[in-house]
Scaffold this active site. Structure first.
Site, PDB file in Angstrom:
ATOM      1  N   LYS A  60       3.925 -12.966  20.919  1.00  0.00           N
ATOM      2  CA  LYS A  60       4.893 -13.829  19.366  1.00  0.00           C
ATOM      3  C   LYS A  60       3.507 -14.062  18.156  1.00  0.00           C
ATOM      4  O   LYS A  60       2.546 -13.208  18.938  1.00  0.00           O
ATOM      5  CB  LYS A  60       5.491 -14.643  19.485  1.00  0.00           C
ATOM      6  CG  LYS A  60       5.157 -15.869  19.955  1.00  0.00           C
ATOM      7  CD  LYS A  60       5.879 -17.329  19.727  1.00  0.00           C
ATOM      8  CE  LYS A  60       5.665 -17.677  18.754  1.00  0.00           C
ATOM      9  NZ  LYS A  60       5.790 -18.906  17.979  1.00  0.00           N
ATOM     10  N   HIS A 111      12.242 -18.685  19.704  1.00  0.00           N
ATOM     11  CA  HIS A 111      12.700 -20.413  21.375  1.00  0.00           C
ATOM     12  C   HIS A 111      13.463 -20.373  21.176  1.00  0.00           C
ATOM     13  O   HIS A 111      14.329 -20.094  21.594  1.00  0.00           O
ATOM     14  CB  HIS A 111      11.139 -20.890  21.362  1.00  0.00           C
ATOM     15  CG  HIS A 111      10.137 -20.233  21.523  1.00  0.00           C
ATOM     16  ND1 HIS A 111       9.426 -19.457  21.500  1.00  0.00           N
ATOM     17  CD2 HIS A 111       8.834 -21.421  20.817  1.00  0.00           C
ATOM     18  CE1 HIS A 111       8.390 -19.215  21.377  1.00  0.00           C
ATOM     19  NE2 HIS A 111       7.346 -19.953  20.916  1.00  0.00           N
TER      20      HIS A 111
HETATM   21  C1  BG6 Z   1       4.699 -21.790  19.963  1.00  0.00           C
HETATM   22  C2  BG6 Z   1       4.506 -22.022  18.634  1.00  0.00           C
HETATM   23  O1  BG6 Z   1       5.000 -20.657  20.206  1.00  0.00           O
HETATM   24  O2  BG6 Z   1       5.203 -23.125  21.526  1.00  0.00           O
HETATM   25  C3  BG6 Z   1       3.876 -23.609  18.639  1.00  0.00           C
HETATM   26  O3  BG6 Z   1       3.698 -21.212  18.002  1.00  0.00           O
HETATM   27  C4  BG6 Z   1       4.423 -24.823  19.626  1.00  0.00           C
HETATM   28  O4  BG6 Z   1       3.770 -24.208  17.159  1.00  0.00           O
HETATM   29  C5  BG6 Z   1       4.435 -24.374  20.898  1.00  0.00           C
HETATM   30  O5  BG6 Z   1       3.684 -25.908  19.530  1.00  0.00           O
HETATM   31  C6  BG6 Z   1       6.150 -25.129  21.811  1.00  0.00           C
HETATM   32  O6  BG6 Z   1       5.522 -25.005  23.178  1.00  0.00           O
HETATM   33  P1  BG6 Z   1       6.191 -25.666  24.037  1.00  0.00           P
HETATM   34  O7  BG6 Z   1       6.358 -24.869  25.302  1.00  0.00           O
HETATM   35  O8  BG6 Z   1       5.264 -26.583  23.740  1.00  0.00           O
HETATM   36  O9  BG6 Z   1       7.024 -26.496  23.663  1.00  0.00           O
END
Ligand code: BG6
Length: 487
Positions: A150, A242
């Protein structure tokens, strides 16, 4: 006939390779889940020797998968890793790389290749074009899968353009668009929870569910990533991908099978049924915020309007969900790191207990804690002992840690790499889903970037976000959850 697989990582000198990809491949190796014969080839522009690269990724495993690091096992694994400097922007560079890969493969048997694009998004198109031009995509001697990180586009037009461009070279079945949230164990468990238990599905609809909150709160601020983040903001960074994926898993109809396209078809149906927010209604359905101090971070333009916090209310126009609000909320520099999905049920229709006339019983709710304390909580009413009919909310809980042990949950990248190697695309996003998601997000961003943008609210780092977001949900008669999975 022997079968071997080469994993080619483009962008190998970057952080993702060290922090996530090599630790995940090493862990798969320890679990004996790698193909019988495999090699890992790191590619980037920096001139590095094989040994330099191995040392770099070894320190990644030591730092980011410390509990798995075993010098003896690493010594078996490391010789399979090599490094080649190559320019993916030139067809000639790709041809040279192809020669090298063919040498590694030898000339007997079938040789599969997984190309992982851990590179700047502006290079995706050229890299895939050049893989095609160098004849590195043809599947005559084994499969060719391409994993794309992404962000996939920065709006609908760019995502459509990228899909069109890569479809000229690759079949959709060869494309693995990664969203690491789908690799999280708790996210995958949503399907099992909903569809392997007979109890929940009958109440999983507008007749019993009052509203749904999906939160991805982060304690960290933008830190050293400000240069990337500024201008991108929370909606592109977290929500378009997400959080929309989480929403589809909560809201989708039961697929007929666990097969990738059956699952992905149902997700697409949900995205198609979401009521679009228009530039005119964005003020009503969204809140945007920025934490105090964000503009002082290195790499942030003065007076930046980039949102580091967003709350969005969506409705899904179908029989199951008509009228049920889905709130999505995400932000940086918040009070806690906590990603959770909370399903609030309706209150009982009639109170038969001898309680004061204006009593409102607390609603049942179900919290699916995605991270950090992975588990599921169900809150219900219980009678306080030795009272006539006094009640209190109590909790039924399931914690992965207690049931499966502290090391049971693998890193999301491990599952995703394993699936990409097996050719299972269930946990990857199909092109149409990405476009539909952008179609919903674009008008919100357009409204936020227009003259009539809703005001950019501010919030204190370490808080739960701007007061405007509390007002937004309390206007509907609800309150945000606050890390309830920790309870
Ligand atoms: C990433 C984002 O896709 O996901 C980040 O670019 C974010 O900014 C991260 O911190 C969060 O992922 P997780 O798995 O820590 O919730």
């Amino acid at each position: 006939m022997s079968e071997s697989t080469i994993i080619v990582i483009f962008g190998a000198s970057g952080d993702l390779t060290r922090r996530k990809l090599i630790p995940a491949l090493y862990s798969l190796y320890l679990k004996k889940r790698m193909p019988d014969t495999f090699a890992i080839v790191g590619i980037s522009r920096s001139p590095l020797s094989d040994d330099d690269f191995r040392a770099q990724v070894e320190s990644g495993v030591q730092n980011f998968a410390a509990s798995k690091y075993d010098p003896a096992r690493w010594a078996e694994f490391a010789p399979r890793i090599t490094y080649r400097p190559a320019d993916l922007g030139s067809v000639e560079g790709m041809r040279q790389l192809d020669d090298y890969l063919q040498q590694l493969e030898g000339d007997n048997g079938s040789c599969n290749r997984l190309y992982y694009l851990a590179i700047a998004p502006r290079l995706y198109e050229i890299a895939i074009n050049n893989l095609g031009a160098a004849n590195m995509i043809s599947e005559d001697h084994g499969w060719r899968h391409v994993v794309i990180e992404k962000p996939f586009g920065h709006n609908l037009a760019s995502a459509e353009q990228l899909n069109t461009a890569i479809h000229k070279v690759l079949h959709e079945s060869q494309i693995y668009r990664i969203d690491h949230y789908l690799g999280k164990e708790t996210v995958q468990n949503l399907l099992v929870f909903r569809f392997a238990n007979a109890l929940f599905e009958p109440v999983w609809n507008r007749n019993y569910i009052d509203h749904v909150q999906i939160t991805a709160a982060e304690k960290v601020d933008v830190g050293h990533r400000a240069g990337y983040y500024d201008g991108i903001g929370v909606v592109r960074d977290m929500m378009q991908n997400h959080m929309m994926q989480l929403l589809t898993l909560v809201a989708m109809e039961p697929p007929a099978s666990f097969e990738a396209n059956a699952l992905r078809n149902e997700k697409v149906k949900v995205l198609s049924a979401i009521q679009p927010i228009t530039p005119e209604t964005a003020v009503q359905h969204t809140v945007r915020g920025q934490y105090r101090g964000y503009r002082n971070a290195e790499g942030v333009v003065p007076n930046s309007e980039t949102a580091t916090y967003a709350a969005i209310r969506f409705y899904i126009d179908n029989w199951r969900w008509q009228g049920v609000p889905f709130y999505l909320r995400s932000g940086k520099a918040l009070a806690e790191k906590s990603s959770e999905i909370t399903i609030f049920f309706k209150r009982p229709p009639h109170i038969m207990f001898p309680l004061p006339a204006d009593t409102q019983l607390a609603a049942n709710f179900l919290s699916i804690c995605v991270q950090p304390d992975e588990g599921i909580h169900f809150s219900f009413q219980a009678k306080v002992p030795d009272t006539a009919a006094e009640m209190r909310s109590v909790d039924m809980t399931f914690h992965y840690n207690d049931t499966f042990g502290p090391t049971a949950i693998p890193e999301a990248y491990e599952r995703l790499l394993f699936d990409a190697l097996k050719g299972d695309a269930s946990l990857f996003t199909r092109g149409d889903a990405i476009e539909l998601s952008w179609r919903l997000i674009d008008p919100i961003l357009a409204a936020w970037e227009s003259e009539a943008a809703p005001p950019l609210a501010t919030y204190e780092p370490g808080s739960w976000g701007p007061k405007e977001a509390d007002d937004f949900i309390s206007h509907d008669g609800f309150m945000w959850t606050q890390g309830c999975c920790d309870e």
